[in-house]
Design a protein around this motif. Structure first.
Motif, PDB file in Angstrom:
ATOM      1  N   PRO A 181       0.791  -1.226   0.000  1.00  0.00           N
ATOM      2  CA  PRO A 181       0.000   0.000   0.000  1.00  0.00           C
ATOM      3  C   PRO A 181       0.829   1.286   0.000  1.00  0.00           C
ATOM      4  CG  PRO A 181       0.132  -0.808   2.234  1.00  0.00           C
ATOM      5  CD  PRO A 181       0.900  -1.784   1.362  1.00  0.00           C
ATOM      6  N   THR A 182       2.170   1.195   0.159  1.00  0.00           N
ATOM      7  CA  THR A 182       3.000   2.394   0.248  1.00  0.00           C
ATOM      8  C   THR A 182       3.047   3.158  -1.067  1.00  0.00           C
ATOM      9  OG1 THR A 182       4.363   1.184   1.829  1.00  0.00           O
ATOM     10  CG2 THR A 182       5.253   3.253   0.982  1.00  0.00           C
ATOM     11  N   LYS A 183       3.416   2.473  -2.149  1.00  0.00           N
ATOM     12  CA  LYS A 183       3.516   3.032  -3.498  1.00  0.00           C
ATOM     13  C   LYS A 183       4.435   4.251  -3.560  1.00  0.00           C
ATOM     14  CE  LYS A 183      -1.020   1.416  -5.021  1.00  0.00           C
ATOM     15  NZ  LYS A 183      -2.271   1.781  -5.660  1.00  0.00           N
ATOM     16  N   LYS A 184       5.676   4.073  -3.062  1.00  0.00           N
ATOM     17  CA  LYS A 184       6.641   5.182  -3.063  1.00  0.00           C
ATOM     18  C   LYS A 184       8.061   4.659  -3.239  1.00  0.00           C
ATOM     19  CE  LYS A 184       3.949   8.178  -0.058  1.00  0.00           C
ATOM     20  NZ  LYS A 184       3.892   8.949   1.178  1.00  0.00           N
ATOM     21  N   VAL A 185       8.923   5.503  -3.821  1.00  0.00           N
ATOM     22  CA  VAL A 185      10.354   5.237  -3.817  1.00  0.00           C
ATOM     23  C   VAL A 185      10.841   5.615  -2.429  1.00  0.00           C
ATOM     24  CG1 VAL A 185      12.582   6.071  -4.644  1.00  0.00           C
ATOM     25  CG2 VAL A 185      10.819   5.485  -6.285  1.00  0.00           C
ATOM     26  N   VAL A 186      11.514   4.673  -1.753  1.00  0.00           N
ATOM     27  CA  VAL A 186      11.886   4.891  -0.357  1.00  0.00           C
ATOM     28  C   VAL A 186      13.394   4.961  -0.109  1.00  0.00           C
ATOM     29  CG1 VAL A 186       9.756   3.938   0.590  1.00  0.00           C
ATOM     30  CG2 VAL A 186      11.685   2.423   0.124  1.00  0.00           C
ATOM     31  N   GLY A 187      14.203   4.531  -1.070  1.00  0.00           N
ATOM     32  CA  GLY A 187      15.645   4.573  -0.863  1.00  0.00           C
ATOM     33  C   GLY A 187      16.405   3.877  -1.960  1.00  0.00           C
ATOM     34  N   GLU A 188      17.681   3.628  -1.683  1.00  0.00           N
ATOM     35  CA  GLU A 188      18.546   3.005  -2.685  1.00  0.00           C
ATOM     36  C   GLU A 188      19.668   2.230  -2.023  1.00  0.00           C
ATOM     37  OE1 GLU A 188      21.953   6.081  -3.954  1.00  0.00           O
ATOM     38  OE2 GLU A 188      19.939   6.776  -4.514  1.00  0.00           O
ATOM     39  N   ALA A 189      20.366   1.442  -2.833  1.00  0.00           N
ATOM     40  CA  ALA A 189      21.541   0.696  -2.399  1.00  0.00           C
ATOM     41  C   ALA A 189      22.464   0.531  -3.597  1.00  0.00           C
ATOM     42  CB  ALA A 189      21.148  -0.662  -1.845  1.00  0.00           C
ATOM     43  N   ARG A 190      23.683   0.129  -3.346  1.00  0.00           N
ATOM     44  CA  ARG A 190      24.660  -0.093  -4.407  1.00  0.00           C
ATOM     45  C   ARG A 190      24.812  -1.586  -4.628  1.00  0.00           C
ATOM     46  NH1 ARG A 190      28.756   3.266  -6.594  1.00  0.00           N
ATOM     47  NH2 ARG A 190      27.279   4.858  -5.976  1.00  0.00           N
ATOM     48  N   VAL A 191      24.834  -2.020  -5.891  1.00  0.00           N
ATOM     49  CA  VAL A 191      25.013  -3.429  -6.240  1.00  0.00           C
ATOM     50  C   VAL A 191      26.497  -3.769  -6.132  1.00  0.00           C
ATOM     51  CG1 VAL A 191      24.797  -5.160  -8.062  1.00  0.00           C
ATOM     52  CG2 VAL A 191      23.043  -3.395  -7.817  1.00  0.00           C
ATOM     53  N   SER A 192      26.828  -4.747  -5.272  1.00  0.00           N
ATOM     54  CA  SER A 192      28.231  -5.152  -5.164  1.00  0.00           C
ATOM     55  C   SER A 192      28.535  -6.385  -6.012  1.00  0.00           C
ATOM     56  CB  SER A 192      28.637  -5.376  -3.712  1.00  0.00           C
ATOM     57  OG  SER A 192      27.910  -6.415  -3.136  1.00  0.00           O
ATOM     58  N   SER A 193      27.512  -7.214  -6.280  1.00  0.00           N
ATOM     59  CA  SER A 193      27.689  -8.334  -7.204  1.00  0.00           C
ATOM     60  C   SER A 193      26.329  -8.905  -7.576  1.00  0.00           C
ATOM     61  CB  SER A 193      28.584  -9.432  -6.609  1.00  0.00           C
ATOM     62  OG  SER A 193      27.951 -10.053  -5.527  1.00  0.00           O
ATOM     63  N   VAL A 194      26.319  -9.653  -8.670  1.00  0.00           N
ATOM     64  CA  VAL A 194      25.099 -10.297  -9.152  1.00  0.00           C
ATOM     65  C   VAL A 194      25.450 -11.735  -9.506  1.00  0.00           C
ATOM     66  CG1 VAL A 194      23.270 -10.279 -10.893  1.00  0.00           C
ATOM     67  CG2 VAL A 194      24.295  -8.117 -10.155  1.00  0.00           C
ATOM     68  N   GLU A 195      24.610 -12.644  -9.064  1.00  0.00           N
ATOM     69  CA  GLU A 195      24.829 -14.049  -9.396  1.00  0.00           C
ATOM     70  C   GLU A 195      23.515 -14.655  -9.862  1.00  0.00           C
ATOM     71  OE1 GLU A 195      26.717 -17.970  -7.299  1.00  0.00           O
ATOM     72  OE2 GLU A 195      27.526 -15.991  -6.812  1.00  0.00           O
ATOM     73  N   VAL A 196      23.574 -15.417 -10.947  1.00  0.00           N
ATOM     74  CA  VAL A 196      22.395 -16.074 -11.504  1.00  0.00           C
ATOM     75  C   VAL A 196      22.609 -17.577 -11.416  1.00  0.00           C
ATOM     76  CG1 VAL A 196      21.001 -16.419 -13.592  1.00  0.00           C
ATOM     77  CG2 VAL A 196      21.957 -14.164 -13.085  1.00  0.00           C
ATOM     78  N   GLY A 197      21.551 -18.290 -11.013  1.00  0.00           N
ATOM     79  CA  GLY A 197      21.680 -19.736 -10.930  1.00  0.00           C
ATOM     80  C   GLY A 197      20.394 -20.408 -10.521  1.00  0.00           C
ATOM     81  N   ASN A 198      20.478 -21.711 -10.324  1.00  0.00           N
ATOM     82  CA  ASN A 198      19.360 -22.534  -9.887  1.00  0.00           C
ATOM     83  C   ASN A 198      18.852 -22.025  -8.540  1.00  0.00           C
ATOM     84  OD1 ASN A 198      18.678 -24.906  -7.952  1.00  0.00           O
ATOM     85  ND2 ASN A 198      18.168 -25.656 -10.006  1.00  0.00           N
ATOM     86  N   THR A 199      17.532 -22.007  -8.372  1.00  0.00           N
ATOM     87  CA  THR A 199      16.920 -21.467  -7.160  1.00  0.00           C
ATOM     88  C   THR A 199      17.481 -22.102  -5.886  1.00  0.00           C
ATOM     89  OG1 THR A 199      14.894 -21.008  -8.371  1.00  0.00           O
ATOM     90  CG2 THR A 199      14.720 -21.086  -5.981  1.00  0.00           C
ATOM     91  N   GLY A 200      17.581 -23.403  -5.842  1.00  0.00           N
ATOM     92  CA  GLY A 200      18.092 -24.090  -4.656  1.00  0.00           C
ATOM     93  C   GLY A 200      19.530 -23.713  -4.336  1.00  0.00           C
ATOM     94  N   GLU A 201      20.383 -23.653  -5.366  1.00  0.00           N
ATOM     95  CA  GLU A 201      21.797 -23.304  -5.164  1.00  0.00           C
ATOM     96  C   GLU A 201      21.946 -21.853  -4.705  1.00  0.00           C
ATOM     97  OE1 GLU A 201      23.520 -24.135  -8.945  1.00  0.00           O
ATOM     98  OE2 GLU A 201      23.290 -26.307  -8.724  1.00  0.00           O
ATOM     99  N   ILE A 202      21.199 -20.961  -5.334  1.00  0.00           N
ATOM    100  CA  ILE A 202      21.266 -19.536  -4.971  1.00  0.00           C
ATOM    101  C   ILE A 202      20.787 -19.343  -3.539  1.00  0.00           C
ATOM    102  CG2 ILE A 202      20.230 -17.264  -5.417  1.00  0.00           C
ATOM    103  CD1 ILE A 202      22.406 -17.878  -7.412  1.00  0.00           C
ATOM    104  N   TYR A 203      19.699 -20.006  -3.182  1.00  0.00           N
ATOM    105  CA  TYR A 203      19.189 -19.869  -1.817  1.00  0.00           C
ATOM    106  C   TYR A 203      20.196 -20.414  -0.805  1.00  0.00           C
ATOM    107  CZ  TYR A 203      16.295 -19.924   2.307  1.00  0.00           C
ATOM    108  OH  TYR A 203      15.824 -19.695   3.573  1.00  0.00           O
ATOM    109  N   ALA A 204      20.772 -21.567  -1.085  1.00  0.00           N
ATOM    110  CA  ALA A 204      21.747 -22.162  -0.162  1.00  0.00           C
ATOM    111  C   ALA A 204      22.958 -21.248   0.034  1.00  0.00           C
ATOM    112  CB  ALA A 204      22.202 -23.529  -0.684  1.00  0.00           C
TER     113      ALA A 204
END
Length: 187
Positions: A89-112
């Motif tokens: 229900p907020t519907k607002k831009v509230v802040g930001e962060a900096r991306v330090s890395s991105v990893e793509v993979g299988n859901t189970g492996e990424i979660y672990a």
């Protein structure tokens, strides 16, 4: 002989980290704006009352992971700025962060690998996996900042006319600076 994989590579993100508060000029796309469920947003952004005994106690880590579908990947790169649009229900831009890395993979492996840094369960994560290959992306974030003034949809559209609250979009340096200024943060 030196193996190519053993040579460390220093990029703009590393230089900014070493010489903080230095901010290097980015390519045309400096970041992205993405929708985040308020439950997750409140756990990602730092708050003074974080030590409270809430059912969804926010992580006290400064480096946190945001899990996302792999549909939008081109603007999500190391060093990019992630602008959080908190959904209904907020519907607002509230802040930001900096991306330090991105990893793509299988859901189970990424979660672990990232569950101790994230704020979702594995069942939550499965809702974002790509149906064709079961992959998700883990976006490791740091340098969190809550804007002094949250931006409603009208304020966002004044800066980014093609804003869609249901989708992720890339932000140019100029648009990012305008959003920051409107949010009361002058970087």
């Amino acid at each position: 002989p030196v193996k190519p994989a053993s040579i460390p590579i220093v990029d703009g993100h590393d230089i900014e980290h070493l010489f903080y508060p230095l901010v290097l000029a980015r390519n045309v796309n400096a970041g992205f704006l993405a929708p985040v469920n308020p439950v997750f947003s409140r756990q990602l952004l730092p708050e003074p009352e974080q030590a409270s005994l809430e059912p969804h106690k926010p992580s006290l880590r400064s480096d946190k992971v945001f899990f996302k579908s792999t549909q939008f990947r081109s603007g999500i790169t190391r060093g990019a700025t992630f602008v959080l649009y908190e959904t209904s229900p907020t519907k607002k831009v509230v802040g930001e962060a900096r991306v330090s890395s991105v990893e793509v993979g299988n859901t189970g492996e990424i979660y672990a690998k990232f569950k101790r840094k994230g704020v979702v369960t594995e069942d939550d994560l499965k809702q974002w996996e790509a149906p064709e290959n079961g992959e998700v992306q883990a976006i490791l974030l740091e340098r969190w900042l809550k804007y002094p003034h949250a931006l409603d949809e009208n304020a966002i559209k004044a800066v980014v006319p093609n804003f869609n609250p249901q989708g992720t979009l890339q932000l140019t340096r100029e648009k990012l600076q305008e959003l920051r200024k409107a949010g009361g943060y002058y970087a």
